[in-house]
Motif scaffolding. Sequence first.
Motif, PDB file in Angstrom:
ATOM      1  N   GLN A  63      34.011  48.615  24.842  1.00 10.33           N
ATOM      2  CA  GLN A  63      34.159  47.277  24.288  1.00 10.33           C
ATOM      3  C   GLN A  63      33.588  46.241  25.258  1.00 10.33           C
ATOM      4  N   ALA A  64      32.948  45.216  24.697  1.00  6.98           N
ATOM      5  CA  ALA A  64      32.223  44.236  25.519  1.00  6.98           C
ATOM      6  C   ALA A  64      32.797  42.840  25.326  1.00  6.98           C
ATOM      7  N   ILE A  65      32.580  41.996  26.331  1.00 10.25           N
ATOM      8  CA  ILE A  65      33.073  40.616  26.250  1.00 10.25           C
ATOM      9  C   ILE A  65      32.233  39.725  27.167  1.00 10.25           C
ATOM     10  N   SER A  66      32.163  38.454  26.817  1.00 15.94           N
ATOM     11  CA  SER A  66      31.525  37.463  27.688  1.00 15.94           C
ATOM     12  C   SER A  66      32.586  36.935  28.645  1.00 15.94           C
ATOM     13  N   TYR A  67      32.204  36.783  29.906  1.00 12.45           N
ATOM     14  CA  TYR A  67      33.214  36.440  30.909  1.00 12.45           C
ATOM     15  C   TYR A  67      32.759  35.346  31.852  1.00 12.45           C
ATOM     16  N   GLY A  68      33.599  34.349  31.962  1.00  7.87           N
ATOM     17  CA  GLY A  68      33.495  33.336  33.003  1.00  7.87           C
ATOM     18  C   GLY A  68      34.876  33.190  33.630  1.00  7.87           C
ATOM     19  N   GLY A  69      34.960  33.339  34.924  1.00  7.61           N
ATOM     20  CA  GLY A  69      36.260  33.314  35.594  1.00  7.61           C
ATOM     21  C   GLY A  69      36.665  31.963  36.136  1.00  7.61           C
ATOM     22  N   TYR A  70      35.921  30.902  35.773  1.00  7.75           N
ATOM     23  CA  TYR A  70      36.207  29.571  36.315  1.00  7.75           C
ATOM     24  C   TYR A  70      37.550  29.057  35.805  1.00  7.75           C
ATOM     25  N   ARG A 128      32.391  23.974  38.094  1.00  7.80           N
ATOM     26  CA  ARG A 128      31.958  25.280  38.577  1.00  7.80           C
ATOM     27  C   ARG A 128      31.856  25.318  40.101  1.00  7.80           C
ATOM     28  N   GLU A 129      31.975  24.167  40.723  1.00 11.38           N
ATOM     29  CA  GLU A 129      32.027  24.161  42.185  1.00 11.38           C
ATOM     30  C   GLU A 129      33.312  24.833  42.685  1.00 11.38           C
ATOM     31  N   GLU A 130      34.321  24.870  41.839  1.00 16.01           N
ATOM     32  CA  GLU A 130      35.570  25.561  42.173  1.00 16.01           C
ATOM     33  C   GLU A 130      35.389  27.042  41.823  1.00 16.01           C
ATOM     34  N   GLN A 131      34.770  27.768  42.722  1.00 21.21           N
ATOM     35  CA  GLN A 131      34.466  29.168  42.475  1.00 21.21           C
ATOM     36  C   GLN A 131      35.731  30.026  42.560  1.00 21.21           C
ATOM     37  N   PRO A 132      35.933  30.909  41.578  1.00 20.98           N
ATOM     38  CA  PRO A 132      37.070  31.825  41.685  1.00 20.98           C
ATOM     39  C   PRO A 132      36.882  32.770  42.860  1.00 20.98           C
ATOM     40  N   THR A 133      37.978  33.129  43.488  1.00 20.76           N
ATOM     41  CA  THR A 133      37.928  34.044  44.631  1.00 20.76           C
ATOM     42  C   THR A 133      37.748  35.480  44.140  1.00 20.76           C
ATOM     43  N   ILE A 134      37.398  36.352  45.066  1.00 20.89           N
ATOM     44  CA  ILE A 134      37.288  37.772  44.730  1.00 20.89           C
ATOM     45  C   ILE A 134      38.633  38.284  44.211  1.00 20.89           C
ATOM     46  N   GLN A 151      40.947  36.609  42.621  1.00 21.91           N
ATOM     47  CA  GLN A 151      41.146  36.131  41.255  1.00 21.91           C
ATOM     48  C   GLN A 151      40.280  36.904  40.261  1.00 21.91           C
ATOM     49  N   LEU A 152      39.051  37.200  40.655  1.00 22.63           N
ATOM     50  CA  LEU A 152      38.168  37.972  39.790  1.00 22.63           C
ATOM     51  C   LEU A 152      38.721  39.379  39.565  1.00 22.63           C
ATOM     52  N   LYS A 153      39.270  39.971  40.597  1.00 22.81           N
ATOM     53  CA  LYS A 153      39.866  41.303  40.453  1.00 22.81           C
ATOM     54  C   LYS A 153      41.069  41.264  39.520  1.00 22.81           C
ATOM     55  N   GLU A 154      41.835  40.194  39.579  1.00 22.73           N
ATOM     56  CA  GLU A 154      42.943  40.007  38.631  1.00 22.73           C
ATOM     57  C   GLU A 154      42.416  40.050  37.196  1.00 22.73           C
ATOM     58  N   ASP A 155      41.349  39.291  36.961  1.00 22.29           N
ATOM     59  CA  ASP A 155      40.774  39.221  35.610  1.00 22.29           C
ATOM     60  C   ASP A 155      40.193  40.564  35.176  1.00 22.29           C
ATOM     61  N   MET A 156      39.546  41.270  36.111  1.00 20.12           N
ATOM     62  CA  MET A 156      38.992  42.585  35.774  1.00 20.12           C
ATOM     63  C   MET A 156      40.092  43.534  35.302  1.00 20.12           C
ATOM     64  N   ASN A 171      29.786  37.706  42.940  1.00 20.10           N
ATOM     65  CA  ASN A 171      31.180  37.958  43.298  1.00 20.10           C
ATOM     66  C   ASN A 171      31.863  38.871  42.275  1.00 20.10           C
ATOM     67  N   ILE A 172      31.489  38.737  40.994  1.00 19.84           N
ATOM     68  CA  ILE A 172      32.021  39.645  39.980  1.00 19.84           C
ATOM     69  C   ILE A 172      31.625  41.082  40.310  1.00 19.84           C
ATOM     70  N   LEU A 173      30.362  41.260  40.654  1.00 21.28           N
ATOM     71  CA  LEU A 173      29.892  42.606  40.994  1.00 21.28           C
ATOM     72  C   LEU A 173      30.606  43.148  42.231  1.00 21.28           C
ATOM     73  N   ALA A 174      30.816  42.278  43.216  1.00 23.48           N
ATOM     74  CA  ALA A 174      31.533  42.702  44.421  1.00 23.48           C
ATOM     75  C   ALA A 174      32.979  43.071  44.083  1.00 23.48           C
ATOM     76  N   ALA A 175      33.605  42.295  43.192  1.00 25.89           N
ATOM     77  CA  ALA A 175      34.985  42.568  42.793  1.00 25.89           C
ATOM     78  C   ALA A 175      35.086  43.913  42.073  1.00 25.89           C
ATOM     79  N   ILE A 176      34.141  44.171  41.169  1.00 25.94           N
ATOM     80  CA  ILE A 176      34.145  45.455  40.454  1.00 25.94           C
ATOM     81  C   ILE A 176      33.946  46.605  41.434  1.00 25.94           C
TER      82      ILE A 176
END
Length: 425
Positions: free
Chosen positions: A50-57, A62-68, A70-75, A100-105
């Motif tokens: 299953q696929a989805i579009s993802y923005g973790g902001y 967008r200057e407020e970048q989510p942390t690794i 936070q991204l791992k939480e979302d993953m 950062n998403i790729l690093a989190a994954i």
Amino acid sequence: MNVNRSFKIGILLGQLLILGSCGNAPKEEEKLNQTKEINAVDILGNPDYQAISYGGYRGISREEQPTIAQLKEDMKIMAAMGIKVLRTYNVQPNLPHASNILAAIKELKNEDADFEMYVMLGAWIDCKNAWTGLEPDHNIESEANAGEIARAVALANKYPDIVKVIAVGNEAMVKWAASYYVQPAVVLKWVNHLQGLKKKGKLSKDLWITSSDNFASWGGGDYIYHTPDLTKLLKAVDYVSLHTYPMHDTHYNAVFWGTLSFEKSLTTHEKMDAAMGRARDYAKSQYRSVVEYMTVVGVDKPVHIGETGWASVSNGHFGPDGSRATDEYKSAKFYHLMRDWTNKEGISCFYFEAFDERWKDAANKLGSENHFGLFTLDGKAKYALWDQVDAGVFKGVTRGGKPITKTYNGDKKELMKDVLFPPLK
């Protein structure tokens, strides 16, 4: 020992050995499947992915970048609901969101060998003078495009086990994107460039290349899009990624939207279900229009949905004073209708989107662009996912350290108070 008895024992032992070997076969096959590299050809069109579009902001910019973290939480949240493929939008140097998403994954895969998540990596494409205050020149591309493509290539090579698709541009050719759109020749140039890198061994030969754009840009709409360069582009990509948004058309297209006169006697739910069924059929018609155009120009390739979605809130065109399209009941209905259709037909659907994002319309908190998520900013599951909350799929995962709970405290009667009837046609 009696010879006859010995013969029977021998047969019995042989049968046991055969049964034992048969029992091991699926395990061996399963082991082989686990070691096989998964690529786009295995993922796209496969309902198990299953696929989805993802923005973790999570902030208003967008200057407020989510942390690794936070991204791992979302993953983990998305993985819990069965998502295995994410779509991202850009690789701009000052916005490390995609990298950062790729690093989190990667971290999650290192922590858990069974964790599985792949990415359709977007490279943003602009015309000259886009977003500058100067007059956009739609016939000349931005100097920044080359850097976007180079960064996408670098990330695809750094994370070959995660990046399975590169998409050149997001709604980069559709002419209502007046601030930045380019001509198909620009997108074609970069698609050919990436296909060339695959042939030279500088990108994985299994990496699929596409562009993600409005259905009209792919030939499914106005004839002005029917150009030789579009035909060349259709032949150059590995598959077509199209966008369809019936919700946006509710304000402009009464052909499918509204309550029909003979539906006045239906119950509240039946009226809305009928309208949402027509919205799904409208999306189907846009999908078919692209497939039909491809047939006309002699192209036979997979077509998947790169974006579709339905907002749950609007104080503008789609709210109470407009088409009355946006609420959690309708957004849930559209989500399930689209998932059911695309899963059945073997179409990947990168549903837009996983989480609400506040930055999209920062000046208007109730703007529809902020409310396309299946989850609210604070991690509450909207009505579309209430059944998954009940099933316990989100047990142990959090957003912002808080457990996943239902919107409206799970009270459907309260939710229905905010549900709007489509206007009578």
